[in-house]
Design a protein around this motif. Structure first.
Motif, PDB file in Angstrom:
ATOM      1  N   ASP A  25      31.680   9.930  38.836  1.00 22.30           N
ATOM      2  CA  ASP A  25      32.307   8.820  38.473  1.00 22.30           C
ATOM      3  C   ASP A  25      31.256   7.759  37.917  1.00 22.30           C
ATOM      4  N   ALA A  26      30.149   7.884  38.353  1.00 20.03           N
ATOM      5  CA  ALA A  26      28.736   7.041  38.210  1.00 20.03           C
ATOM      6  C   ALA A  26      27.644   7.344  38.515  1.00 20.03           C
ATOM      7  N   ILE A  27      26.680   6.906  38.028  1.00 27.35           N
ATOM      8  CA  ILE A  27      25.422   6.984  38.440  1.00 27.35           C
ATOM      9  C   ILE A  27      24.628   5.701  38.665  1.00 27.35           C
ATOM     10  N   GLY A  28      24.419   5.612  39.771  1.00 27.04           N
ATOM     11  CA  GLY A  28      23.530   4.225  40.210  1.00 27.04           C
ATOM     12  C   GLY A  28      22.379   4.397  40.304  1.00 27.04           C
ATOM     13  N   VAL A  29      21.419   3.226  39.861  1.00 26.97           N
ATOM     14  CA  VAL A  29      20.024   3.307  39.883  1.00 26.97           C
ATOM     15  C   VAL A  29      19.253   2.094  40.421  1.00 26.97           C
ATOM     16  N   GLY A  30      18.205   2.289  41.372  1.00 23.46           N
ATOM     17  CA  GLY A  30      17.477   1.263  41.705  1.00 23.46           C
ATOM     18  C   GLY A  30      16.473   0.964  40.472  1.00 23.46           C
ATOM     19  N   CYS A  31      16.763  -0.016  39.953  1.00 19.82           N
ATOM     20  CA  CYS A  31      16.119  -0.475  38.522  1.00 19.82           C
ATOM     21  C   CYS A  31      14.731  -1.333  38.815  1.00 19.82           C
ATOM     22  N   GLY A  32      14.532  -1.359  39.972  1.00 22.66           N
ATOM     23  CA  GLY A  32      13.197  -2.033  40.011  1.00 22.66           C
ATOM     24  C   GLY A  32      13.437  -3.417  40.581  1.00 22.66           C
ATOM     25  N   PRO A  33      12.344  -4.584  40.461  1.00 21.67           N
ATOM     26  CA  PRO A  33      10.861  -4.266  40.289  1.00 21.67           C
ATOM     27  C   PRO A  33      10.386  -3.135  40.963  1.00 21.67           C
ATOM     28  N   GLY A  34       9.066  -2.832  40.525  1.00 22.83           N
ATOM     29  CA  GLY A  34       8.370  -1.752  41.383  1.00 22.83           C
ATOM     30  C   GLY A  34       7.588  -0.801  40.270  1.00 22.83           C
ATOM     31  N   SER A  35       7.033   0.232  40.766  1.00 20.64           N
ATOM     32  CA  SER A  35       6.416   1.212  39.817  1.00 20.64           C
ATOM     33  C   SER A  35       7.063   1.050  38.567  1.00 20.64           C
ATOM     34  N   PHE A  36       6.418   0.711  37.626  1.00 15.76           N
ATOM     35  CA  PHE A  36       6.854   0.851  36.130  1.00 15.76           C
ATOM     36  C   PHE A  36       7.064   2.073  35.624  1.00 15.76           C
ATOM     37  N   THR A  37       6.556   3.221  36.048  1.00 14.31           N
ATOM     38  CA  THR A  37       6.670   4.822  35.876  1.00 14.31           C
ATOM     39  C   THR A  37       7.866   5.144  36.579  1.00 14.31           C
ATOM     40  N   GLY A  38       8.151   4.741  37.713  1.00 17.97           N
ATOM     41  CA  GLY A  38       9.256   5.101  38.711  1.00 17.97           C
ATOM     42  C   GLY A  38      10.739   4.709  38.141  1.00 17.97           C
ATOM     43  N   ILE A  39      10.689   3.193  37.759  1.00 14.26           N
ATOM     44  CA  ILE A  39      11.790   2.794  37.358  1.00 14.26           C
ATOM     45  C   ILE A  39      12.247   3.143  35.829  1.00 14.26           C
ATOM     46  N   ARG A  40      11.136   3.247  34.919  1.00 10.92           N
ATOM     47  CA  ARG A  40      11.687   3.944  33.760  1.00 10.92           C
ATOM     48  C   ARG A  40      12.170   5.330  33.970  1.00 10.92           C
ATOM     49  N   LEU A  41      11.513   6.065  34.651  1.00  6.81           N
ATOM     50  CA  LEU A  41      12.031   7.447  34.876  1.00  6.81           C
ATOM     51  C   LEU A  41      13.338   7.461  35.461  1.00  6.81           C
ATOM     52  N   ALA A  42      13.688   6.680  36.521  1.00  9.32           N
ATOM     53  CA  ALA A  42      14.977   6.465  37.015  1.00  9.32           C
ATOM     54  C   ALA A  42      16.163   6.223  35.892  1.00  9.32           C
ATOM     55  N   CYS A  43      15.672   5.073  35.252  1.00  4.74           N
ATOM     56  CA  CYS A  43      16.675   4.528  34.160  1.00  4.74           C
ATOM     57  C   CYS A  43      17.011   5.633  33.030  1.00  4.74           C
ATOM     58  N   SER A  44      15.770   6.089  32.663  1.00  2.84           N
ATOM     59  CA  SER A  44      16.000   7.222  31.301  1.00  2.84           C
ATOM     60  C   SER A  44      16.849   8.351  31.895  1.00  2.84           C
ATOM     61  N   THR A  45      16.342   8.872  32.923  1.00  7.95           N
ATOM     62  CA  THR A  45      17.035  10.042  33.758  1.00  7.95           C
ATOM     63  C   THR A  45      18.639   9.765  33.641  1.00  7.95           C
ATOM     64  N   ALA A  46      18.997   8.698  34.598  1.00  9.16           N
ATOM     65  CA  ALA A  46      20.271   8.284  34.433  1.00  9.16           C
ATOM     66  C   ALA A  46      20.841   7.925  33.201  1.00  9.16           C
ATOM     67  N   GLN A  47      20.191   7.532  32.205  1.00  9.95           N
ATOM     68  CA  GLN A  47      21.133   7.332  30.992  1.00  9.95           C
ATOM     69  C   GLN A  47      21.331   8.555  30.282  1.00  9.95           C
ATOM     70  N   GLY A  48      20.157   9.420  30.223  1.00 10.34           N
ATOM     71  CA  GLY A  48      20.468  10.872  29.676  1.00 10.34           C
ATOM     72  C   GLY A  48      21.561  11.598  30.407  1.00 10.34           C
ATOM     73  N   LEU A  49      21.907  11.589  31.666  1.00  6.66           N
ATOM     74  CA  LEU A  49      22.801  12.335  32.434  1.00  6.66           C
ATOM     75  C   LEU A  49      24.188  11.662  32.187  1.00  6.66           C
ATOM     76  N   ALA A  50      23.970  10.562  32.129  1.00  6.88           N
ATOM     77  CA  ALA A  50      25.375   9.558  31.943  1.00  6.88           C
ATOM     78  C   ALA A  50      25.966   9.774  30.672  1.00  6.88           C
ATOM     79  N   PHE A  51      25.020   9.476  29.510  1.00  6.75           N
ATOM     80  CA  PHE A  51      25.339   9.841  28.036  1.00  6.75           C
ATOM     81  C   PHE A  51      26.121  11.338  27.791  1.00  6.75           C
ATOM     82  N   SER A  52      25.685  12.197  28.569  1.00  7.70           N
ATOM     83  CA  SER A  52      25.916  13.551  27.971  1.00  7.70           C
ATOM     84  C   SER A  52      27.004  14.022  28.997  1.00  7.70           C
ATOM     85  N   ASN A  53      27.382  13.058  29.801  1.00 10.86           N
ATOM     86  CA  ASN A  53      28.630  13.272  30.658  1.00 10.86           C
ATOM     87  C   ASN A  53      29.759  12.458  30.625  1.00 10.86           C
ATOM     88  N   ASN A  54      29.604  11.390  29.853  1.00  7.59           N
ATOM     89  CA  ASN A  54      30.581  10.482  29.684  1.00  7.59           C
ATOM     90  C   ASN A  54      30.679   9.488  31.069  1.00  7.59           C
TER      91      ASN A  54
END
Length: 221
Positions: free
Chosen positions: A58-87
């Protein structure tokens, strides 16, 4: 019950939690600088363990930071890609919130201060007030270590996060209330369940990392 995947990679921990068909599944491992190589693999593994497809979420939740720039960018971009492709919808949560939620849940305390090491002698700070019904108010900011003080704390205040070690001398009198936790997706999942019930969701295009400067603050109530 909803089906939700929670992703938290804002620290050295790569942390996942999945609620699927009423059952919960977890992955949490301290793997500094390996998140990029491991995240998609571990998402695949946790979904397979739960016999769940991305399209069934039904949804993907993300801990969006603040924190490691690499880590939070990775989490957000991964969630976006999976969410877009699966509506799917996404849910944005501050990693400071994730830390505070765990301590509130465990100790039923009225005030929690989350501290995350922001590097360069700075701290990400989250200040949280709770009552028996849950969160009343919160404020997050970034400050220099030199400006940190405990003026708003009392004997019942709890402190949580890796940033506690940076100001340890100031926290000596609160030693029994100091917790050096890293954000965990199991706590993120609980927040996401509540947010989904309230339909506090985002289109994937609006899911963004939470970056702070010393002058910025983000409030909610």
């Amino acid at each position: 019950m909803p089906n939700i995947l929670a992703i938290e990679t804002s620290s050295d921990a790569c942390s996942l939690a999945l609620l699927s068909n009423g059952k919960e599944f977890y992955f949490h491992e301290i793997i500094p600088k390996q998140h990029t190589e491991r995240l998609l693999k571990e998402i695949k593994n946790i979904l397979e363990c739960a016999d769940t497809k991305l399209s069934e979420l039904d949804a993907i939740g993300v801990g969006c930071g603040p924190g490691s720039f690499t880590g939070i960018r990775l989490a957000c971009s991964t969630a976006q890609g999976l969410a877009f492709s699966n509506n799917l919808k996404t849910i944005q949560v501050s990693s400071l919130d994730v830390l505070a939620h765990k301590v509130y849940k465990e100790f039923n305390c009225e005030k929690v201060i989350s501290l995350i090491d922001a590097r360069m002698k700075q701290l990400y700070v989250g200040e949280y007030s709770y009552n028996q019904d849950g969160l009343l108010d919160s404020k997050i900011s970034m400050i220099s270590l030199a400006k940190f003080n405990c003026n708003t704390a009392n004997a019942k205040t709890h402190f949580v996060g890796d940033g506690c070690s940076l100001v340890a001398p100031l926290l000596n009198k609160f030693s029994s209330n100091v917790h050096l936790n890293l954000p965990n997706a199991s706590d993120l999942l609980e927040i996401c369940i509540n947010k989904l019930e309230k339909m506090e969701v985002l289109d994937p295009s609006h899911l963004l990392p939470i970056y702070l400067s010393g002058e910025e603050q983000w409030r909610k109530s």
